[in-house]
Structure formats: structure tokens, C-alpha cells
Design an enzyme around this catalytic site. Sequence first.
Site, PDB file in Angstrom:
ATOM      1  N   HIS A  44      70.204  50.318  45.094  1.00  0.00           N
ATOM      2  CA  HIS A  44      71.105  49.700  44.113  1.00  0.00           C
ATOM      3  C   HIS A  44      72.409  50.484  44.242  1.00  0.00           C
ATOM      4  O   HIS A  44      72.537  51.588  43.727  1.00  0.00           O
ATOM      5  CB  HIS A  44      70.524  49.799  42.698  1.00  0.00           C
ATOM      6  N   HIS A  80      61.711  40.908  39.738  1.00  0.00           N
ATOM      7  CA  HIS A  80      61.165  41.741  38.657  1.00  0.00           C
ATOM      8  C   HIS A  80      60.079  40.972  37.923  1.00  0.00           C
ATOM      9  O   HIS A  80      60.341  39.888  37.402  1.00  0.00           O
ATOM     10  CB  HIS A  80      62.275  42.108  37.657  1.00  0.00           C
ATOM     11  N   HIS A  93      63.419  40.690  46.420  1.00  0.00           N
ATOM     12  CA  HIS A  93      63.847  41.531  45.291  1.00  0.00           C
ATOM     13  C   HIS A  93      63.626  40.732  44.014  1.00  0.00           C
ATOM     14  O   HIS A  93      64.382  39.818  43.712  1.00  0.00           O
ATOM     15  CB  HIS A  93      65.322  41.922  45.421  1.00  0.00           C
ATOM     16  N   HIS A 103      71.176  43.288  46.363  1.00  0.00           N
ATOM     17  CA  HIS A 103      72.120  42.445  45.610  1.00  0.00           C
ATOM     18  C   HIS A 103      73.588  42.848  45.796  1.00  0.00           C
ATOM     19  O   HIS A 103      74.256  43.244  44.851  1.00  0.00           O
ATOM     20  CB  HIS A 103      71.767  42.391  44.120  1.00  0.00           C
ATOM     21  N   ASP A 116      66.695  38.923  42.652  1.00  0.00           N
ATOM     22  CA  ASP A 116      66.918  39.827  41.520  1.00  0.00           C
ATOM     23  C   ASP A 116      66.597  39.121  40.203  1.00  0.00           C
ATOM     24  O   ASP A 116      67.174  39.445  39.162  1.00  0.00           O
ATOM     25  CB  ASP A 116      68.353  40.373  41.505  1.00  0.00           C
ATOM     26  N   LYS A 157      62.834  52.779  46.197  1.00  0.00           N
ATOM     27  CA  LYS A 157      63.989  52.181  45.533  1.00  0.00           C
ATOM     28  C   LYS A 157      64.855  53.258  44.896  1.00  0.00           C
ATOM     29  O   LYS A 157      64.382  54.059  44.087  1.00  0.00           O
ATOM     30  CB  LYS A 157      63.504  51.199  44.457  1.00  0.00           C
TER      31      LYS A 157
HETATM   32  C1  NCD Z   1      67.648  44.329  36.723  1.00  0.00           C
HETATM   33  C2  NCD Z   1      66.577  44.277  35.641  1.00  0.00           C
HETATM   34  O1  NCD Z   1      66.780  43.636  34.604  1.00  0.00           O
HETATM   35  O2  NCD Z   1      65.502  44.844  35.846  1.00  0.00           O
HETATM   36  N1  NCD Z   1      68.924  43.971  36.135  1.00  0.00           N
HETATM   37  C3  NCD Z   1      70.007  43.503  36.775  1.00  0.00           C
HETATM   38  O3  NCD Z   1      71.046  43.344  36.137  1.00  0.00           O
HETATM   39  N2  NCD Z   1      69.992  43.192  38.047  1.00  0.00           N
HETATM   40  C4  NCD Z   1      67.690  45.662  37.338  1.00  0.00           C
HETATM   41  C5  NCD Z   1      68.490  45.732  38.587  1.00  0.00           C
HETATM   42  O4  NCD Z   1      68.045  45.260  39.636  1.00  0.00           O
HETATM   43  O5  NCD Z   1      69.617  46.237  38.525  1.00  0.00           O
HETATM   44 ZN    ZN Z   2      66.846  44.074  40.429  1.00  0.00          ZN
END
Ligand code: NCD
Ligand code: ZN
Length: 365
Positions: free
Chosen positions: A145, A15, A13, A188, A261, A107
Site C-alpha cells: 500500500h 477484503h 486484492h 491499487h 480492493d 502486505k
Molecule cells: C481498505 C479497507 O477498508 O480495508 N480501505 C481502502 O480505502 N482501500 C484498506 C486498504 O486497502 O487500504
Molecule cells: Zn485494500
Amino acid sequence: MLSLDLPKWYDLHTHFRQGPSMAAYIKAHLEMGCAGVIAMPNTKPPVSLISGPGNERAWSIEHYMEMVRQAGGDAFQCLIVPLYLTKDTSPSLIDEGSASGLLRACKYYPPHGTTNSEHGVPMSKWIGSAVFKRLEETETVLCIHGEQHGLPGESYLGSKTSAEAQFYREFMPRLLDAHPDLRIVCEHVTSKEAVAFVQSAGERVAATVTPQHLLYTLGHLIQGLRYHLYCLPIVKFEEDRLALREAVTAKGQRQFFAGTDSAPHTSKATECGCAAGCYVGGCAPQLYAMAFEASGVDLASDTGRGAFQRFLCDNGPSFYGLQTRDERFLLERAPGKSRILETEEGRIVPLPVGMDLALSWRISI
Ligand code: NCD
Ligand code: ZN
């Protein structure tokens, strides 16, 4: 010096966003021994189509995977991009994705519940839907989520309740009943309620756990309002951290695995709020090792090392059916350095900078 010789791991997981800084995010992941990732689809625009060039409202998995590869992600042994579930997701889109081999996961985002989640559709609309039936039939993993959206402040977070606890209480049992063959990753997880749900749900349900939720509590965030620790779901209380620590370090556990995450934000403070997401690029295995030690695991022992490797390297790929890796990396117990990431779009401060905690492990590739 204690040294762990580990197979390269998968971050299930993360980004990588879009635009010129993607290459820096990907490089930081490769430099921490990461062999593959699930790159989340909450980009701008969202990844909500399967193939083709996409448009200004929606990108396709095929197109976004190519962007990641071009930004250096071709070095990953494995790359999965889940499909962002929106009001336009249809059963035939799932069939198209499954037939093409591009679709491995979908997702679920709670509408307006986190960064770039405004395209999400409430869970109540999905349970029993034809789309979810197709996920079951095509063995596509559903990444969730898990937070109830749209709650007033007093129910959003309290000492006895949270948006996450409510979601797991209210929706997850219904989801399991309605879709007995659905394979689910609870993303998460942060609360003792979510941990208990996953443990009671059996093998078709797994969960990712971030370093920050294993290391910190709400008190760490509030003390000094250290907003780099602000992510969603928000860090919780000591009993929640304990439940997470027990779950990830439990002997022989197969359901919990690494998913950082890691969420780069070039500006955390907004005009009247704070962007949600912590950045752990470059230091996630080190932080996980510190969290295991803080949980009382002796990483010098065979059982301790085994538990750590299961969580970081083995359980995730095995849940997703990913190939095993041939390359290895070393995690050494020695003072490490936190590096602020300078990108074309701004600076990104990783944890544990500002948290009164120095990295006590370092990576050697
Ligand atoms: C994530 C993001 O910034 O893309 N933010 C977070 O607080 N975890 C998005 C997500 O996974 O909720
Ligand atoms: Zn995330």
C-alpha cells in the site's frame, strides 16, 4: 447483444473481514464470476502469524483461510492470504511460512494510513532488512500500500503532490535497489507517478488497479460529498485517471491487473470522519468493462476483448503463478442492477449507487 465469454477471473486484492457477514461478501464475489482471491489481512485482529489457532492479538494465515473456506470460500479455486507485516514479523516467520506453503505474499501497510493499518511498520525500517531479504530468497511477493504516512494536510494531497506520489518517488527506487530479486505488487495505484514507476520498473513489478480509480476522479467524490467513493489512496485527478486508463488498456501489457480492493464498511460515516473503502462486490467486472469502454476500447473487437481479458483474467494469475481456470462466465452488454448488500451487521452500498451512473453490463454465470 454484445457478450464476452471469459475465463473466471481472480480478484487479486479484496477484503472479506471477519464475523457473520463474511459469507455474504464471499457469495457476492462468487456471483460475479470470481474464481479466486487474495483476501487481505487487515482483519481484527490482523493476520500476522503463519499457522496455529492464533490469539486475540493475531490470527494466522492457516486459521483465517479456514474461516474464509467455512464461510463459503471453499468454492474458490484459489485463495491467498498475505501476511500482515508488523513489528513482530521475523525472518524465521518468513521461512516457516515458505516451508509450509501457506505464505505466498506479505502486505505492507503504512502505519495509520488506511483502515486497520495501525500495526504497520514504516517502509524506511524494512528496506535492507533481513525480513525483506528472506522474501527475496523465498520468492514471496510483497504487496505494497504505497502511501507516505503521517503527512500534514497540505502535502497529503495537492494539485502537484500526493502521499502516493511521494511514496513512489522516495521509497520505491530505494526498495528496488536494495532488493533486486524482490517481486512486488503495487496495490491499487491511483496516480500518474505510480503508473510511471511501475512501467519503468520492469517485469518483477506489477500493479493492481480498482474499478473506482479507472472510473472516477476527486471531483466525483467532492461533488455532493459522495462518501461511498471515499477509499485510500483517494481518487485523484483527470490526468491520473488517464494514465491509469492508458496503462490498463495498453496493447500487450502484462503488468497491470484486476484487484478490486472491494472493502465492505457497514457504516461509512464515523463520528468525525469517514471509513476508507469502496464496496464493489457483485459488480466489479461490469465496472471494469465500463471503464474500458470509457477509455475508448471497443470490446466488440478482438484487440479490445484481448486487452480486457489480459487485465481481468490473465495477467494477475500469471504474475502469481496460479493455475489456469477451467470454468467460464459471460459478461453481457445489457442494463445491470446494483444490489445493496443486506448483512447481519448492516447494509453495504456498492458503487456505482449514488454516482449517476447505471451498470451497462451484467453477469451471467
Ligand atoms: C481498505 C479497507 O477498508 O480495508 N480501505 C481502502 O480505502 N482501500 C484498506 C486498504 O486497502 O487500504
Ligand atoms: Zn485494500
